[in-house]
Design a protein around this motif. Structure first.
Motif, PDB file in Angstrom:
ATOM      1  N   MET A  79       0.832  -1.199   0.000  1.00 49.65           N
ATOM      2  CA  MET A  79       0.000   0.000   0.000  1.00 49.65           C
ATOM      3  C   MET A  79       0.865   1.246   0.000  1.00 49.65           C
ATOM      4  SD  MET A  79      -3.159  -1.004   2.488  1.00 49.65           S
ATOM      5  CE  MET A  79      -3.808   0.663   2.458  1.00 49.65           C
ATOM      6  N   ALA A  80       0.297   2.323  -0.524  1.00 44.13           N
ATOM      7  CA  ALA A  80       1.082   3.527  -0.765  1.00 44.13           C
ATOM      8  C   ALA A  80       1.539   4.222   0.500  1.00 44.13           C
ATOM      9  CB  ALA A  80       0.261   4.497  -1.611  1.00 44.13           C
ATOM     10  N   SER A  81       0.842   4.026   1.619  1.00 45.34           N
ATOM     11  CA  SER A  81       1.226   4.705   2.850  1.00 45.34           C
ATOM     12  C   SER A  81       0.736   3.910   4.033  1.00 45.34           C
ATOM     13  CB  SER A  81       0.641   6.119   2.881  1.00 45.34           C
ATOM     14  OG  SER A  81      -0.770   6.054   2.859  1.00 45.34           O
ATOM     15  N   PRO A  82       1.292   4.155   5.245  1.00 41.18           N
ATOM     16  CA  PRO A  82       0.832   3.429   6.424  1.00 41.18           C
ATOM     17  C   PRO A  82      -0.649   3.681   6.672  1.00 41.18           C
ATOM     18  CG  PRO A  82       2.853   4.626   6.877  1.00 41.18           C
ATOM     19  CD  PRO A  82       2.359   5.100   5.539  1.00 41.18           C
ATOM     20  N   VAL A  83      -1.312   2.707   7.266  1.00 42.42           N
ATOM     21  CA  VAL A  83      -2.720   2.855   7.554  1.00 42.42           C
ATOM     22  C   VAL A  83      -2.940   2.877   9.053  1.00 42.42           C
ATOM     23  CG1 VAL A  83      -3.475   1.777   5.424  1.00 42.42           C
ATOM     24  CG2 VAL A  83      -3.109   0.355   7.427  1.00 42.42           C
ATOM     25  N   GLN A  84      -3.997   3.542   9.463  1.00 46.10           N
ATOM     26  CA  GLN A  84      -4.353   3.585  10.856  1.00 46.10           C
ATOM     27  C   GLN A  84      -5.145   2.345  11.208  1.00 46.10           C
ATOM     28  OE1 GLN A  84      -6.130   7.392  11.772  1.00 46.10           O
ATOM     29  NE2 GLN A  84      -4.828   8.424  10.273  1.00 46.10           N
ATOM     30  N   ALA A  85      -5.161   1.993  12.482  1.00 48.68           N
ATOM     31  CA  ALA A  85      -5.735   0.727  12.895  1.00 48.68           C
ATOM     32  C   ALA A  85      -7.246   0.763  13.030  1.00 48.68           C
ATOM     33  CB  ALA A  85      -5.117   0.296  14.226  1.00 48.68           C
ATOM     34  N   ALA A  86      -7.824   1.944  13.250  1.00 44.43           N
ATOM     35  CA  ALA A  86      -9.260   2.001  13.471  1.00 44.43           C
ATOM     36  C   ALA A  86      -9.771   3.386  13.137  1.00 44.43           C
ATOM     37  CB  ALA A  86      -9.590   1.659  14.927  1.00 44.43           C
ATOM     38  N   PRO A 112      -2.315   9.278  -3.481  1.00 44.28           N
ATOM     39  CA  PRO A 112      -1.004   9.925  -3.368  1.00 44.28           C
ATOM     40  C   PRO A 112      -0.275   9.517  -2.091  1.00 44.28           C
ATOM     41  CG  PRO A 112      -2.701  11.503  -3.979  1.00 44.28           C
ATOM     42  CD  PRO A 112      -3.412  10.243  -3.610  1.00 44.28           C
ATOM     43  N   PRO A 113       0.996   9.163  -2.192  1.00 47.39           N
ATOM     44  CA  PRO A 113       1.754   8.765  -1.000  1.00 47.39           C
ATOM     45  C   PRO A 113       1.766   9.833   0.088  1.00 47.39           C
ATOM     46  CG  PRO A 113       2.951   8.188  -2.996  1.00 47.39           C
ATOM     47  CD  PRO A 113       1.794   9.011  -3.428  1.00 47.39           C
ATOM     48  N   SER A 114       1.631  11.093  -0.292  1.00 51.07           N
ATOM     49  CA  SER A 114       1.677  12.177   0.691  1.00 51.07           C
ATOM     50  C   SER A 114       0.495  12.158   1.644  1.00 51.07           C
ATOM     51  CB  SER A 114       1.742  13.529  -0.014  1.00 51.07           C
ATOM     52  OG  SER A 114       0.604  13.704  -0.851  1.00 51.07           O
ATOM     53  N   THR A 115      -0.631  11.585   1.194  1.00 50.64           N
ATOM     54  CA  THR A 115      -1.830  11.549   2.038  1.00 50.64           C
ATOM     55  C   THR A 115      -2.328  10.138   2.312  1.00 50.64           C
ATOM     56  OG1 THR A 115      -3.360  11.678   0.154  1.00 50.64           O
ATOM     57  CG2 THR A 115      -2.559  13.772   1.094  1.00 50.64           C
ATOM     58  N   GLY A 116      -2.087   9.214   1.394  1.00 48.71           N
ATOM     59  CA  GLY A 116      -2.655   7.879   1.514  1.00 48.71           C
ATOM     60  C   GLY A 116      -4.167   7.866   1.378  1.00 48.71           C
ATOM     61  N   VAL A 117      -4.733   8.914   0.774  1.00 49.23           N
ATOM     62  CA  VAL A 117      -6.185   9.079   0.707  1.00 49.23           C
ATOM     63  C   VAL A 117      -6.630   9.080  -0.758  1.00 49.23           C
ATOM     64  CG1 VAL A 117      -8.097  10.661   1.204  1.00 49.23           C
ATOM     65  CG2 VAL A 117      -6.293  10.306   2.897  1.00 49.23           C
ATOM     66  N   LEU A 118      -7.729   8.418  -1.017  1.00 51.57           N
ATOM     67  CA  LEU A 118      -8.284   8.296  -2.361  1.00 51.57           C
ATOM     68  C   LEU A 118      -8.542   9.672  -2.965  1.00 51.57           C
ATOM     69  CD1 LEU A 118      -9.354   6.088  -4.357  1.00 51.57           C
ATOM     70  CD2 LEU A 118     -11.610   6.463  -3.323  1.00 51.57           C
ATOM     71  N   TYR A 162      -9.052  -5.061   3.162  1.00 54.21           N
ATOM     72  CA  TYR A 162      -9.074  -3.680   2.682  1.00 54.21           C
ATOM     73  C   TYR A 162      -9.741  -2.717   3.660  1.00 54.21           C
ATOM     74  CZ  TYR A 162      -7.667  -5.692  -1.774  1.00 54.21           C
ATOM     75  OH  TYR A 162      -6.990  -6.345  -2.750  1.00 54.21           O
ATOM     76  N   ARG A 163     -10.156  -3.223   4.777  1.00 56.48           N
ATOM     77  CA  ARG A 163     -10.832  -2.360   5.744  1.00 56.48           C
ATOM     78  C   ARG A 163      -9.908  -1.233   6.217  1.00 56.48           C
ATOM     79  NH1 ARG A 163     -15.334  -2.362   8.902  1.00 56.48           N
ATOM     80  NH2 ARG A 163     -15.181  -1.147  10.830  1.00 56.48           N
ATOM     81  N   ALA A 164      -8.635  -1.542   6.396  1.00 55.90           N
ATOM     82  CA  ALA A 164      -7.706  -0.512   6.881  1.00 55.90           C
ATOM     83  C   ALA A 164      -7.624   0.665   5.921  1.00 55.90           C
ATOM     84  CB  ALA A 164      -6.320  -1.113   7.100  1.00 55.90           C
ATOM     85  N   TYR A 165      -7.694   0.393   4.625  1.00 58.12           N
ATOM     86  CA  TYR A 165      -7.665   1.470   3.641  1.00 58.12           C
ATOM     87  C   TYR A 165      -8.917   2.330   3.747  1.00 58.12           C
ATOM     88  CZ  TYR A 165      -7.358   3.803  -0.923  1.00 58.12           C
ATOM     89  OH  TYR A 165      -7.302   4.739  -1.921  1.00 58.12           O
ATOM     90  N   LEU A 166     -10.071   1.687   3.902  1.00 51.81           N
ATOM     91  CA  LEU A 166     -11.302   2.438   4.087  1.00 51.81           C
ATOM     92  C   LEU A 166     -11.255   3.254   5.373  1.00 51.81           C
ATOM     93  CD1 LEU A 166     -13.871  -0.293   2.968  1.00 51.81           C
ATOM     94  CD2 LEU A 166     -13.464   1.888   1.811  1.00 51.81           C
ATOM     95  N   GLU A 167     -10.722   2.670   6.431  1.00 48.77           N
ATOM     96  CA  GLU A 167     -10.602   3.390   7.703  1.00 48.77           C
ATOM     97  C   GLU A 167      -9.705   4.605   7.560  1.00 48.77           C
ATOM     98  OE1 GLU A 167      -9.195   0.281  10.231  1.00 48.77           O
ATOM     99  OE2 GLU A 167     -11.216  -0.262  10.930  1.00 48.77           O
ATOM    100  N   GLN A 168      -8.620   4.434   6.839  1.00 50.52           N
ATOM    101  CA  GLN A 168      -7.698   5.556   6.644  1.00 50.52           C
ATOM    102  C   GLN A 168      -8.397   6.724   5.953  1.00 50.52           C
ATOM    103  OE1 GLN A 168      -3.436   5.037   5.779  1.00 50.52           O
ATOM    104  NE2 GLN A 168      -3.923   5.789   3.735  1.00 50.52           N
ATOM    105  N   ASN A 169      -9.187   6.411   4.946  1.00 51.34           N
ATOM    106  CA  ASN A 169      -9.932   7.449   4.241  1.00 51.34           C
ATOM    107  C   ASN A 169     -10.993   8.079   5.137  1.00 51.34           C
ATOM    108  OD1 ASN A 169      -9.468   7.724   1.059  1.00 51.34           O
ATOM    109  ND2 ASN A 169      -8.925   5.660   1.696  1.00 51.34           N
ATOM    110  N   ALA A 170     -11.688   7.260   5.907  1.00 56.43           N
ATOM    111  CA  ALA A 170     -12.735   7.774   6.782  1.00 56.43           C
ATOM    112  C   ALA A 170     -12.158   8.666   7.875  1.00 56.43           C
ATOM    113  CB  ALA A 170     -13.525   6.618   7.386  1.00 56.43           C
ATOM    114  N   ASN A 171     -11.050   8.246   8.474  1.00 57.99           N
ATOM    115  CA  ASN A 171     -10.390   9.076   9.484  1.00 57.99           C
ATOM    116  C   ASN A 171     -10.024  10.436   8.921  1.00 57.99           C
ATOM    117  OD1 ASN A 171     -10.353   7.427  11.775  1.00 57.99           O
ATOM    118  ND2 ASN A 171      -8.505   6.363  11.123  1.00 57.99           N
ATOM    119  N   SER A 172      -9.432  10.423   7.735  1.00 57.70           N
ATOM    120  CA  SER A 172      -8.984  11.672   7.135  1.00 57.70           C
ATOM    121  C   SER A 172     -10.169  12.572   6.818  1.00 57.70           C
ATOM    122  CB  SER A 172      -8.183  11.380   5.865  1.00 57.70           C
ATOM    123  OG  SER A 172      -7.709  12.579   5.288  1.00 57.70           O
TER     124      SER A 172
END
Length: 369
Positions: free
Chosen positions: A16-23, A275-281, A320-330
């Motif tokens: 994945m392009a960037s670290p993801v948050q756990a929740a 983008p690696p700078s944000t890890g967000v879709l 893929y939940r971690a990726y969705l969580e990362q987007n939702a957190n942001s």
């Protein structure tokens, strides 16, 4: 239905392009309901049975999908009366397209499909066959615009012009037809869904990065069709992932899981889409540009998230939940105002509200349920 554990490994999340948050930062059910309630408060017009009647009609269809998906996943029926009212008021003749004949048959096959997919979910929620019948009628209408005389197959998107075969019309049709087979057992729907996916996969619309471009261009000299290299919009990827998920659900063929994971991984690993700078879709073709995103484009990311959530639920461990969580957190922390309205970019900052932006964020939260 969940698939074999080995498929979670095939997801390839290590790259994945960037670290993801756990929740997620907040409870997804709470955040999803807050987003829907804010959408209703800010944009719903009960007299017309539609959100933001001044913008594209199909966006109300995908907003309805988000609300119906929320009810299906939570078990609540808080918005069912509203959903029934919307359907009754919108299933008449489409504004500007009296030839459609009602029941959501519009002047484009993709607009018809958005509403038809919502009818499938309404049938799931209520068991009322009238909604399934509408979806069947819409499928028949869309299929009339499949031809093999241009590009060797495929469904036209623009019914008036009959000139463009693109990714969204065909990807949505795959999801609709496979979904109808799943609910009716009628093999004709599966045959057409498989035929459409085989054509799309071989059409050239999927590029060397594993992503769908917008559609095909036909060379009028030699009649050859080729990838037009249009933007790899997020909703194109999501719609096809959703179609492949529905094909897997109705056939248990693991090749559909593998093809969908290839697309999802391509999105996650694309420096433009994530983008690696944000890890967000990101819809790079409009976000951050001087022109900005129009209402259609503001809707796109939520459609990807919705379909990714459906796909992820098929795989053991939900990789893929971690990726969705990362987007939702942001989105929650950087793109939301004090009234639970969301902006265009989930990486922030908040840039004002619209129905398109709001239904997109609501779909993101619902994908986590």
């Amino acid at each position: 239905m969940r698939y074999l554990q080995i498929l979670a490994g095939l997801a390839g999340l290590a790259s994945m392009a960037s670290p993801v948050q756990a929740a997620t930062a907040v409870n997804p059910t709470t955040a999803a309901k807050a987003a829907i309630d804010a959408m209703n408060s800010a944009f719903y017009n009960p007299s017309e049975g539609r959100w933001s009647p001044d913008i594209a009609w199909w966006i109300s269809g995908t907003a309805l999908q988000a609300v119906l998906d929320y009810m299906q996943k939570t078990g609540t029926r808080d918005y069912l009366a509203q959903a029934r009212d919307i359907i009754e008021k919108q299933k008449g003749p489409v504004p500007g397209w009296p030839q459609g004949g009602g029941n959501f048959r519009a002047d484009s096959t993709d607009d018809t499909a958005w509403w038809a997919l919502a009818m499938l979910r309404m049938f799931d929620l209520t068991g009322d066959k009238q909604y399934l019948d509408i979806a069947r009628q819409d499928e028949e209408y869309i299929w009339k615009y499949w031809t093999e005389t241009e590009c060797g197959g495929g469904i036209y998107v623009d019914i008036r012009a009959l000139t463009y075969k693109n990714a969204i019309a065909n990807a949505l049709y795959i999801k609709l037809a496979a979904g109808l087979h799943l609910r009716t057992g009628d093999s004709i729907y599966l045959d057409k869904a498989v035929k459409t996916y085989k054509w799309l996969k071989e059409s050239g619309m999927i590029n060397s990065q594993g992503l769908l471009n917008d559609g095909l261009t036909r060379d009028k000299t030699n009649e050859v069709c080729y990838n037009n290299e249009g933007p790899t919009w997020t909703y194109l990827q999501g719609a096809l992932v959703g179609g492949l998920s529905e094909l897997f659900r109705t056939t248990s063929d693991p090749s559909y899981i593998l093809d969908a994971s290839t697309i999802v991984n391509a999105v996650i690993n694309s420096p433009q889409l994530t983008p690696p700078s944000t890890g967000v879709l990101t819809d790079y073709a409009c976000e951050g540009t001087t022109k900005g995103c129009n209402f259609d484009q503001q809707s796109f990311k939520g459609i990807f998230a919705r379909n990714l959530g459906e796909f992820d639920s098929l795989i053991t461990g939900r990789p893929y939940r971690a990726y969705l969580e990362q987007n939702a957190n942001s989105a929650y922390e950087k793109a939301r105002d004090g009234g639970n309205l969301y902006g265009t970019s989930w990486a922030g900052p908040f840039d004002g509200a619209s129905l398109a932006k709001q239904q997109s964020a609501a779909s993101l939260w619902v994908a986590l349920l």
